[in-house]
Every structure is written in structure tokens, then in C-alpha cells.
Design a protein around this motif. Structure first.
Motif, PDB file in Angstrom:
ATOM      1  N   ILE A 107       0.845  -1.195   0.000  1.00 58.80           N
ATOM      2  CA  ILE A 107       0.000   0.000   0.000  1.00 58.80           C
ATOM      3  C   ILE A 107       0.882   1.246   0.000  1.00 58.80           C
ATOM      4  N   SER A 108       1.853   1.277   0.883  1.00 54.64           N
ATOM      5  CA  SER A 108       2.763   2.422   0.955  1.00 54.64           C
ATOM      6  C   SER A 108       3.563   2.572  -0.326  1.00 54.64           C
ATOM      7  N   ARG A 109       4.026   1.479  -0.866  1.00 54.45           N
ATOM      8  CA  ARG A 109       4.835   1.529  -2.087  1.00 54.45           C
ATOM      9  C   ARG A 109       4.016   2.040  -3.266  1.00 54.45           C
ATOM     10  N   GLY A 110       2.800   1.576  -3.384  1.00 50.52           N
ATOM     11  CA  GLY A 110       1.941   2.031  -4.470  1.00 50.52           C
ATOM     12  C   GLY A 110       1.592   3.506  -4.350  1.00 50.52           C
ATOM     13  N   MET A 111       1.243   3.914  -3.146  1.00 50.76           N
ATOM     14  CA  MET A 111       0.871   5.316  -2.922  1.00 50.76           C
ATOM     15  C   MET A 111       2.066   6.243  -3.156  1.00 50.76           C
ATOM     16  N   ALA A 112       3.214   5.881  -2.633  1.00 46.96           N
ATOM     17  CA  ALA A 112       4.404   6.723  -2.789  1.00 46.96           C
ATOM     18  C   ALA A 112       4.815   6.844  -4.248  1.00 46.96           C
ATOM     19  N   THR A 113       4.731   5.753  -4.967  1.00 45.24           N
ATOM     20  CA  THR A 113       5.111   5.778  -6.378  1.00 45.24           C
ATOM     21  C   THR A 113       4.194   6.698  -7.172  1.00 45.24           C
TER      22      THR A 113
END
Length: 169
Positions: A107-113
Motif C-alpha cells: 500500500i505504501s509503495r503504491g501510494m508513494a510511487t
């Protein structure tokens, strides 16, 4: 076929469960991107028109051009170039940076990207991290919408213009 339908249901439930975090991250990311770009442009003593043209660099070109017009950054070529450059840098380095700093949550990786590298980052993530893709796609769309809405609010627009400085290209 049943497997894919059940995966979709699980992702929808997960997205609903994390809706508050998603919206908070998107709004925070959009505000940070807009204001940090204006501030860095000012600190680097860039021409104010150049700074205003690059402020919407973290949203897709289709939304960045109208935002730049709202901010009186009339050079569409500079805006488009800043958006593409931001996407290329983000698509190439976002995942590596998150790996180095230990961010493993999809979730964090997708949002940050998505918040940092818009469509190009989303495309880069799609092949490597399919579990993060739904969150990346949602953040991509919401960041563009949120940035557009924020820049349409007179107080936000005027504060970004003031932070970038006055002057012509």
C-alpha cells in the motif's frame, strides 16, 4: 476466473478499509509536492515564471497544463518537460529508494510511487509489484484530482504564486 474475481473483492475490501489513510496520504502528498516545488524554486532563485510552470510536476501532463495556467505559468513546454522528467526519475528510482529505506508494504509503495511519479511510476510498478498496483492507480488518479482542486481554490493558488515570486519569463 473465480480466482481473479476473489482477488478483486479482497482488494476492494482492503481499499475500503484503508480509505482514510489513502485520502490523507493523497492530500498530504499533493500539498507537499505543490508547495515544496514552489519553495525550492524560490530558494534556488529560479525565475518566478519558471517556478510557476513546474509547480504541477507531480501530476499527469493532461492535468498539469491547466494547473500551470491557473498559476500563471504560461509556458506549456516547460510544464510538460518537468512532468515527463519527474515521471522518468520517479519510475527509475522510486522502487530502489523504497527498498533502501525498508518500505515493504504494498500500500505504501503504491501510494508513494503514484504521488511522486504519476503515470510513468504507475506503469513501472505494474510489472514488478502487482499487489501494489491498485493503490498506485488510485493514488495516481486522486493526486491529479486533488492537485487540480487545490489549485482552483483562490487562497491556495495565490499562496503558491506568492511563494514562487513575481516576475515574467
Amino acid at each position: 476466473m473465480f480466482f481473479f474475481a476473489s482477488v478483486g473483492v479482497r482488494k476492494r475490501k482492503l481499499i475500503k478499509h484503508h480509505a482514510a489513510e489513502i485520502f490523507t496520504a493523497v492530500i498530504s502528498g499533493a500539498l507537499f509536492s505543490l508547495y515544496s516545488t514552489a519553495l525550492v524554486g524560490r530558494l534556488l532563485a529560479l525565475n518566478p515564471s519558471l517556478t510557476r510552470a513546474i509547480i504541477p510536476r507531480c501530476v499527469t501532463v493532461a492535468l498539469a497544463l491547466p494547473i500551470a495556467n491557473l498559476l500563471e505559468g504560461s509556458n506549456a513546454s516547460l510544464t510538460a518537460a518537468a512532468v515527463v522528467l519527474t515521471g522518468l526519475i520517479g519510475a527509475n528510482f522510486t522502487q530502489t529508494c523504497m527498498d533502501r529505506f525498508g518500505f515493504r508494504d504494498p500500500i505504501s509503495r503504491g501510494m508513494a510511487t503514484a504521488c511522486s511519479a504519476h503515470g510513468l511510476g504507475t506503469a513501472a510498478l505494474s510489472g514488478k509489484e502487482p499487489e501494489a498496483l491498485p493503490f498506485c492507480a488510485i493514488a495516481y488518479a486522486l493526486t491529479g484530482i486533488c492537485s487540480s482542486v487545490l489549485c482552483a481554490v483562490p487562497v491556495v493558488r495565490e499562496s503558491l504564486i506568492a511563494l514562487a515570486g513575481t516576475g515574467a519569463l
